[in-house]
Write a protein that holds these residues in place. Structure first.
Motif, short mmCIF file in Angstrom:
data_model
loop_
_atom_site.label_atom_id
_atom_site.label_comp_id
_atom_site.label_asym_id
_atom_site.label_seq_id
_atom_site.Cartn_x
_atom_site.Cartn_y
_atom_site.Cartn_z
N THR A 183 30.39 29.27 39.96
CA THR A 183 29.55 28.91 40.72
C THR A 183 29.21 27.57 40.89
N THR A 184 29.40 26.90 41.99
CA THR A 184 29.12 25.36 42.11
C THR A 184 28.22 25.13 42.94
N ASN A 185 26.86 24.60 42.54
CA ASN A 185 25.93 24.19 43.36
C ASN A 185 25.84 22.68 43.49
N TYR A 186 26.39 22.40 44.80
CA TYR A 186 26.40 20.81 45.24
C TYR A 186 25.02 20.18 45.19
N GLU A 187 24.09 20.67 45.35
CA GLU A 187 22.71 20.06 45.68
C GLU A 187 22.26 19.52 44.45
N THR A 214 27.50 22.93 37.56
CA THR A 214 28.36 24.17 37.60
C THR A 214 28.20 25.21 36.48
N VAL A 215 28.07 26.58 36.93
CA VAL A 215 27.83 27.48 36.00
C VAL A 215 28.88 28.50 36.04
N ARG A 216 29.48 28.61 34.99
CA ARG A 216 30.80 29.46 34.67
C ARG A 216 30.38 30.56 33.67
N THR A 217 30.75 31.96 34.33
CA THR A 217 30.44 33.08 33.46
C THR A 217 31.86 33.89 33.44
N GLU A 218 31.92 34.08 31.95
CA GLU A 218 33.66 34.81 31.61
C GLU A 218 33.12 36.00 30.74
N VAL A 219 33.68 37.14 31.31
CA VAL A 219 33.37 38.35 30.56
C VAL A 219 34.77 38.80 30.17
N GLN A 220 34.98 38.97 28.79
CA GLN A 220 36.29 39.37 28.20
C GLN A 220 36.09 40.93 27.76
N GLU A 221 37.04 41.51 28.10
CA GLU A 221 36.94 42.98 27.56
C GLU A 221 37.50 43.07 26.14
N PRO A 222 36.78 43.80 25.43
CA PRO A 222 36.98 43.73 23.73
C PRO A 222 38.40 44.70 23.66
#
Length: 95
Positions: free
Chosen positions: A22-26, A30-38
């Motif tokens: 997600t990029t918030n230009y205001e 930038t927030v990045r979330t990554e989910v890895q399967e075990p």
């Protein structure tokens, strides 16, 4: 992250998972979330038994048995054989 150097604990190079960005230009954040399967497949063993061909006979009875040709056995072997080491390492790097 796959391919990133870490402290060694909990490193997972699995190709499955989900990524969101997600990029918030205001506010220039930038927030990045990554989910890895075990879990990870380290080794996979496969056994294949191949027999010849039995033609259909009269009245539903089995007909004549014909062994598979060398060409057909080679095609089956190519389907089952694991990829070469160079192909495996290239696939691992792209994951």
């Amino acid at each position: 992250m796959p391919g990133a150097a870490g402290n060694g604990a909990g490193t997972n190079s699995s190709a499955s998972g989900r990524q969101e960005s997600t990029t918030n230009y205001e506010i220039s954040k930038t927030v990045r979330t990554e989910v890895q399967e075990p879990g990870q497949v380290k080794r996979l063993s496969v056994a294949v038994a191949v027999d010849g061909v039995t033609a259909p006979g009269a009245n539903g009875q089995p007909g004549a048995y014909t062994p598979r040709s060398a060409e057909e056995m080679q095609r089956i072997e190519q389907l089952v054989r694991p990829p070469s080491a160079s192909t495996r390492s290239a696939a691992t790097k792209s994951a």
